[in-house]
Design a protein around this motif. Structure first.
Motif, PDB file in Angstrom:
ATOM      1  N   SER A  13      45.781  38.805 -23.994  1.00 30.98           N
ATOM      2  CA  SER A  13      45.367  38.034 -25.217  1.00 30.98           C
ATOM      3  C   SER A  13      46.196  38.653 -26.325  1.00 30.98           C
ATOM      4  N   SER A  14      46.201  38.086 -27.437  1.00 32.77           N
ATOM      5  CA  SER A  14      46.742  38.817 -28.678  1.00 32.77           C
ATOM      6  C   SER A  14      46.024  40.128 -28.912  1.00 32.77           C
ATOM      7  N   GLU A  15      44.951  40.290 -28.779  1.00 34.55           N
ATOM      8  CA  GLU A  15      44.188  41.550 -28.987  1.00 34.55           C
ATOM      9  C   GLU A  15      44.276  42.423 -27.970  1.00 34.55           C
ATOM     10  N   GLN A  16      44.594  41.961 -26.825  1.00 33.75           N
ATOM     11  CA  GLN A  16      45.106  42.876 -25.782  1.00 33.75           C
ATOM     12  C   GLN A  16      46.458  43.353 -25.919  1.00 33.75           C
ATOM     13  N   GLU A  17      47.306  42.546 -26.482  1.00 29.64           N
ATOM     14  CA  GLU A  17      48.649  42.956 -26.597  1.00 29.64           C
ATOM     15  C   GLU A  17      48.687  43.960 -28.041  1.00 29.64           C
ATOM     16  N   LYS A  18      47.900  43.696 -28.947  1.00 32.55           N
ATOM     17  CA  LYS A  18      47.853  45.086 -29.963  1.00 32.55           C
ATOM     18  C   LYS A  18      47.504  46.305 -29.494  1.00 32.55           C
ATOM     19  N   GLU A  19      46.349  46.053 -28.465  1.00 30.07           N
ATOM     20  CA  GLU A  19      45.746  47.508 -27.948  1.00 30.07           C
ATOM     21  C   GLU A  19      46.869  48.066 -26.916  1.00 30.07           C
ATOM     22  N   LYS A  21      50.298  47.703 -27.224  1.00 29.57           N
ATOM     23  CA  LYS A  21      50.984  48.364 -27.982  1.00 29.57           C
ATOM     24  C   LYS A  21      50.554  49.582 -28.948  1.00 29.57           C
ATOM     25  N   THR A  22      49.529  49.685 -29.304  1.00 32.03           N
ATOM     26  CA  THR A  22      49.040  50.909 -30.113  1.00 32.03           C
ATOM     27  C   THR A  22      48.980  52.104 -28.978  1.00 32.03           C
ATOM     28  N   LYS A  23      48.239  51.844 -27.988  1.00 30.30           N
ATOM     29  CA  LYS A  23      48.315  52.909 -26.888  1.00 30.30           C
ATOM     30  C   LYS A  23      49.468  53.434 -26.413  1.00 30.30           C
ATOM     31  N   LEU A  24      50.510  52.446 -25.977  1.00 32.03           N
ATOM     32  CA  LEU A  24      51.800  52.831 -25.441  1.00 32.03           C
ATOM     33  C   LEU A  24      52.539  53.457 -26.577  1.00 32.03           C
ATOM     34  N   ASN A  84      45.944  54.203 -16.853  1.00 33.73           N
ATOM     35  CA  ASN A  84      44.821  54.462 -17.486  1.00 33.73           C
ATOM     36  C   ASN A  84      44.935  53.209 -18.659  1.00 33.73           C
ATOM     37  N   ILE A  85      45.966  53.121 -19.174  1.00 36.99           N
ATOM     38  CA  ILE A  85      45.913  52.004 -20.296  1.00 36.99           C
ATOM     39  C   ILE A  85      45.793  50.728 -19.857  1.00 36.99           C
ATOM     40  N   THR A  89      42.609  48.396 -20.474  1.00 36.91           N
ATOM     41  CA  THR A  89      42.901  47.002 -21.199  1.00 36.91           C
ATOM     42  C   THR A  89      43.090  45.807 -20.494  1.00 36.91           C
ATOM     43  N   LEU A  90      43.462  45.690 -19.341  1.00 34.33           N
ATOM     44  CA  LEU A  90      43.658  44.522 -18.489  1.00 34.33           C
ATOM     45  C   LEU A  90      42.978  44.418 -17.308  1.00 34.33           C
ATOM     46  N   SER A  91      42.110  45.696 -16.979  1.00 34.74           N
ATOM     47  CA  SER A  91      41.453  45.669 -15.548  1.00 34.74           C
ATOM     48  C   SER A  91      42.209  45.719 -14.320  1.00 34.74           C
ATOM     49  N   ILE A  92      43.512  46.202 -14.486  1.00 36.73           N
ATOM     50  CA  ILE A  92      44.468  46.290 -13.390  1.00 36.73           C
ATOM     51  C   ILE A  92      44.360  47.587 -12.639  1.00 36.73           C
ATOM     52  N   SER A  93      43.968  47.773 -11.604  1.00 41.34           N
ATOM     53  CA  SER A  93      43.541  48.999 -10.728  1.00 41.34           C
ATOM     54  C   SER A  93      44.930  49.749 -10.639  1.00 41.34           C
TER      55      SER A  93
END
Length: 118
Positions: A13-19, A21-24, A84-85, A89-93
């Protein structure tokens, strides 16, 4: 001049993409001499990714390209942070994430080239 490219099997989602971007943007500073100022990011979602022959769970293939050499201890720390990110953010193990590092000797920018440092 780092670049992080993310291929994930789930939507972003747009919100996840922004998150992301910030964390990376913060995480890249784990590598000596790298910062968000020169970081380029690309996100590719809804990719068809099979991991161990299975595509029923979210997976990711992430590439990190860096001008110059990468310290192995720093890349290990960055791998942990990237996992971790993407888990947060995306629930990918983390056990369904591959991360490829590439050291680049030359990087073109603004009509010229930087040559590998360090």
């Amino acid at each position: 001049m780092p670049h992080i490219s993310s291929n994930v099997s789930c939507p972003i989602s747009s919100e996840q993409e922004k998150e992301l971007k910030t964390k990376l943007g913060k995480a890249i500073s784990i590598l000596s001499g790298k910062s968000e100022r020169w970081l380029m990011l690309s996100f590719h979602d809804n990719c068809r990714i099979y991991f161990a022959g299975d595509n029923s769970k979210p997976s990711a293939f992430i590439e990190v390209q860096v001008l110059g050499k990468i310290n192995p201890n720093e890349s290990s720390a960055l791998s942990a942070e990237i996992c971790n990110i993407f888990e947060d953010t995306l629930s990918i193990s983390p056990d369904r994430i591959y991360i490829k590092y590439e050291e680049v000797e030359q990087w073109g920018f603004n009509g010229g080239n930087f040559c590998g440092w360090q």
